[in-house]
Design an enzyme around this catalytic site. Structure first.
Site, PDB file in Angstrom:
ATOM      1  N   LYS A 296       0.846  -1.194   0.000  1.00  0.00           N
ATOM      2  CA  LYS A 296       0.000   0.000   0.000  1.00  0.00           C
ATOM      3  C   LYS A 296       0.880   1.243   0.000  1.00  0.00           C
ATOM      4  CE  LYS A 296      -3.889  -1.784   2.792  1.00  0.00           C
ATOM      5  NZ  LYS A 296      -4.973  -1.625   1.795  1.00  0.00           N
ATOM      6  N   ARG A 370     -10.043 -11.717   2.080  1.00  0.00           N
ATOM      7  CA  ARG A 370     -10.866 -12.798   1.527  1.00  0.00           C
ATOM      8  C   ARG A 370     -10.138 -14.144   1.574  1.00  0.00           C
ATOM      9  NH1 ARG A 370     -11.450  -9.559  -4.012  1.00  0.00           N
ATOM     10  NH2 ARG A 370     -11.221  -7.883  -2.488  1.00  0.00           N
TER      11      ARG A 370
HETATM   12  N1  BES Z   1      -8.013  -3.886   4.613  1.00  0.00           N
HETATM   13  C1  BES Z   1      -8.222  -3.432   3.283  1.00  0.00           C
HETATM   14  C2  BES Z   1      -9.547  -2.711   3.088  1.00  0.00           C
HETATM   15  C3  BES Z   1      -9.749  -1.424   3.834  1.00  0.00           C
HETATM   16  C4  BES Z   1      -9.610  -0.216   3.192  1.00  0.00           C
HETATM   17  C5  BES Z   1     -10.171  -1.422   5.140  1.00  0.00           C
HETATM   18  C6  BES Z   1      -9.832   0.950   3.871  1.00  0.00           C
HETATM   19  C7  BES Z   1     -10.396  -0.248   5.834  1.00  0.00           C
HETATM   20  C8  BES Z   1     -10.242   0.949   5.180  1.00  0.00           C
HETATM   21  C9  BES Z   1      -8.208  -4.636   2.357  1.00  0.00           C
HETATM   22  O1  BES Z   1      -7.396  -5.687   2.719  1.00  0.00           O
HETATM   23  C10 BES Z   1      -7.703  -4.154   1.039  1.00  0.00           C
HETATM   24  O2  BES Z   1      -6.569  -3.762   0.970  1.00  0.00           O
HETATM   25  N2  BES Z   1      -8.558  -4.196   0.027  1.00  0.00           N
HETATM   26  C11 BES Z   1      -8.181  -3.784  -1.276  1.00  0.00           C
HETATM   27  C12 BES Z   1      -8.719  -4.797  -2.241  1.00  0.00           C
HETATM   28  C13 BES Z   1      -8.220  -4.633  -3.647  1.00  0.00           C
HETATM   29  C14 BES Z   1      -6.733  -4.910  -3.702  1.00  0.00           C
HETATM   30  C15 BES Z   1      -8.979  -5.583  -4.527  1.00  0.00           C
HETATM   31  C16 BES Z   1      -8.813  -2.426  -1.520  1.00  0.00           C
HETATM   32  O3  BES Z   1      -9.912  -2.174  -1.053  1.00  0.00           O
HETATM   33  O4  BES Z   1      -8.161  -1.606  -2.150  1.00  0.00           O
HETATM   34 MN    MN Z   2      -5.407  -5.457   2.051  1.00  0.00          MN
END
Ligand code: BES
Ligand code: MN
Ligand code: ZN
Length: 524
Positions: A296, A370
């Protein structure tokens, strides 16, 4: 320090406390703009105020000057307003605050929680507080017990502070609260319920707010054992070897990049005399989400200690089942991992084999939630529960869709989804249904595995839900994407900045009122 609550039918002028909090609202037939102010004929129009129970006592202390004082201070009686009022030493309580409740005819549990929280934030320097707030509900549709429960929840949750890492801070002194009004057995039971519920919510908040350095999967397992001791819950902790045995390729795969090895918690509440199949709670427990090798950006990581909020909600809610006298069997399933990039981390393109035998091509290591939930949902389904609900900070896409106050609700069973939405509605946790369109499943097709772990950017909350659905075998299942409401950036009603403990109150309401969905209502 937890506050101790009691109920008393004493009059507001008889009660000795550091602080007396009294509600003032805006009269139902509120003046339309331009109508002259009540009382002193001031130039600025003020809506007609509704003086709640105990306001007369404060007014007397001021020699009849309460309205003039409120006018002067610009206090209208809007929900959540709160103001300290001088009492000239004329009250048994040492000081008074007036709290706004808006239209008293529209009082709901949620407005009472909001008003309670506003009082709690104002009362941090007092040791003891008495309030007539719950009695304000006499004019609304709420009964005395419901009102007392909501006020207690608002006070306990509004008083929440996380000061563990601020050694020089002065914590709130508030230790003792007396709710003035009905002190019936029903009200006393409601206070006890509210205390059990809010203790659980605050425990979840503490865990979410704890920095990831102090909540490795092993730490969370230890904290869980400590929390659940004497709470009627059996705690099983699976380590890496046991997870290998159970073929939990998703949890192991996500966990393999971290120096902190993963764990899996199985929590069993089976009260004496419970009949029927269990209700299954599943919670995403990513103790820190760096994104893994699909790293990230820095800003996106700042709040990722919150990525175990689903796990916190499940663990915390298990701790209150016994106190609430829940008769239903409940089992919690909590995968705990840290998602880190390293020489041992899973790579984009790697293929994981899950507990149910399905293979997944991991194209983005940041779609890790997931992957761990897949194994947890399979384990839960293997044990043939009456219904499953999972909670996960799963997608940013859900936050884009619904904002940071509302959770997304997806599922495979209409009746069960309704039951979850109804429970959430009753406790005032905001949730909204989202679809699981069968044709969107194509977005997860992989040329070399059963599925891939990311779909198109559009509809990202839905493809995440569709992914999870692949791992639920038969049971009625609801998925709650709590990425928005689990962690907030500013105080809002009974929620304070940071972890909110979202989901705990819905899970407890569900467990308390659960009726197995009809088996053939599954599939849509
Ligand atoms: N933990 C994150 C989602 C999240 C985002 C939680 C903001 C709380 C606040 C999750 O693991 C994630 O990174 N999701 C990605 C999925 C994508 C790579 C398909 C996302 O939402 O960008
Ligand atoms: Mn994630
Ligand atoms: Zn995550």
């Amino acid at each position: 320090m937890p506050i101790s609550f009691s109920a008393s039918s004493s009059a507001a002028d008889r009660i000795a406390a550091d602080l007396l909090a009294v509600p003032v609202g805006i009269a139902p037939a509120a003046a339309p703009k331009g109508r002259p102010a009540r009382g002193r004929g001031k130039a600025t129009p003020t809506p007609e105020r509704w003086l709640g129970p105990g306001a007369d006592v404060v007014d007397d202390a001021l020699g009849g000057g309460l309205i003039a004082f409120l006018d002067e201070a610009g206090f209208e009686g809007r929900l959540g307003e709160a103001i300290a009022v001088p009492t000239n030493g004329n009250l048994r309580a040492k000081a008074a605050i007036i709290v706004g409740i808006g239209d008293p005819a529209e009082l709901t549990g949620d407005t009472l929680r909001r008003a309670g929280a506003a009082v709690a934030r104002r009362a941090s320097k007092a040791t003891s507080l008495a309030t007539t707030l719950a009695a304000a509900a006499d004019t609304s549709g709420l009964d005395a017990a419901e009102a007392a429960q909501a006020v207690t929840e608002g006070l306990a949750l509004g008083a929440y502070q996380f000061l563990e890492y601020k050694p020089k801070s002065t914590p709130s002194k508030l230790a003792k609260v007396t709710l003035l009004g009905s002190a019936s057995a029903g009200v006393k039971a409601a206070l006890a319920r509210a205390e059990a519920i809010t203790d659980a919510v605050c425990w979840a908040r503490d865990l979410v707010n704890t920095p990831s350095q102090d909540k490795s999967p092993a730490d969370v397992a230890d904290d869980t054992r400590a929390l659940l001791r004497g709470k009627g819950v059996t705690v099983q902790v699976f380590d890496v070897a046991q997870m290998r045995q159970k073929k939990m390729g998703g949890v192991l795969g996500v966990g393999q990049g971290s120096a902190q090895t993963p764990r899996f918690l199985k929590l069993t509440y089976a009260p004496a005399g419970a009949r029927g199949k269990q209700l299954a709670f599943v919670g995403k427990g990513v103790v820190f989400d760096s994104g893994g090798l699909s790293l990230k950006p820095a800003g996106g990581m700042e709040t990722m200690k919150c990525d175990m909020s689903g796990a916190a909600a499940v663990i915390a809610s298990m701790s209150a089942l016994k106190a609430l006298g829940v008769k239903q069997k409940v089992t919690g399933y909590v995968p705990l991992v840290e998602n880190m990039p390293s020489g041992t981390a899973i790579r984009p393109g790697d293929i994981l084999r899950h507990r149910n035998g399905k293979t997944v091509e991991v194209l983005n290591t940041d779609a890790e939630g997931r992957l761990i939930l897949a194994d947890a949902l399979t384990l839960a389904s293997d044990e043939k529960p009456a219904a499953i609900v999972d909670l996960a900070t799963l997608t940013g896409a859900c936050v884009v869709a619904l904002g940071d106050k509302i959770a997304g609700v997806m599922g495979n069973d209409e009746a069960w989804s309704e039951q979850v939405l109804d429970a959430a509605g009753r406790v005032g946790e905001r949730m909204w249904p989202l679809p699981l369109p069968a044709d969107y499943r194509r977005g997860l097709d992989s040329p070399i595995a059963d599925l891939k772990n990311v779909g198109p950017r559009e509809g990202g909350a839905l493809t995440a839900g569709l992914f999870l659905q692949e791992f639920v075998d038969g049971a009625p299942w609801v998925h709650l994407d709590i990425a928005g409401p689990a962690f907030i950036t500013g105080d809002d009603g009974h929620n304070s900045k940071g972890g909110t403990g979202f989901g705990v109150r819905t899970l407890l309401e569900l467990a308390s009122t659960f009726t197995p969905p009809p088996t053939n209502s599954a599939k849509r």
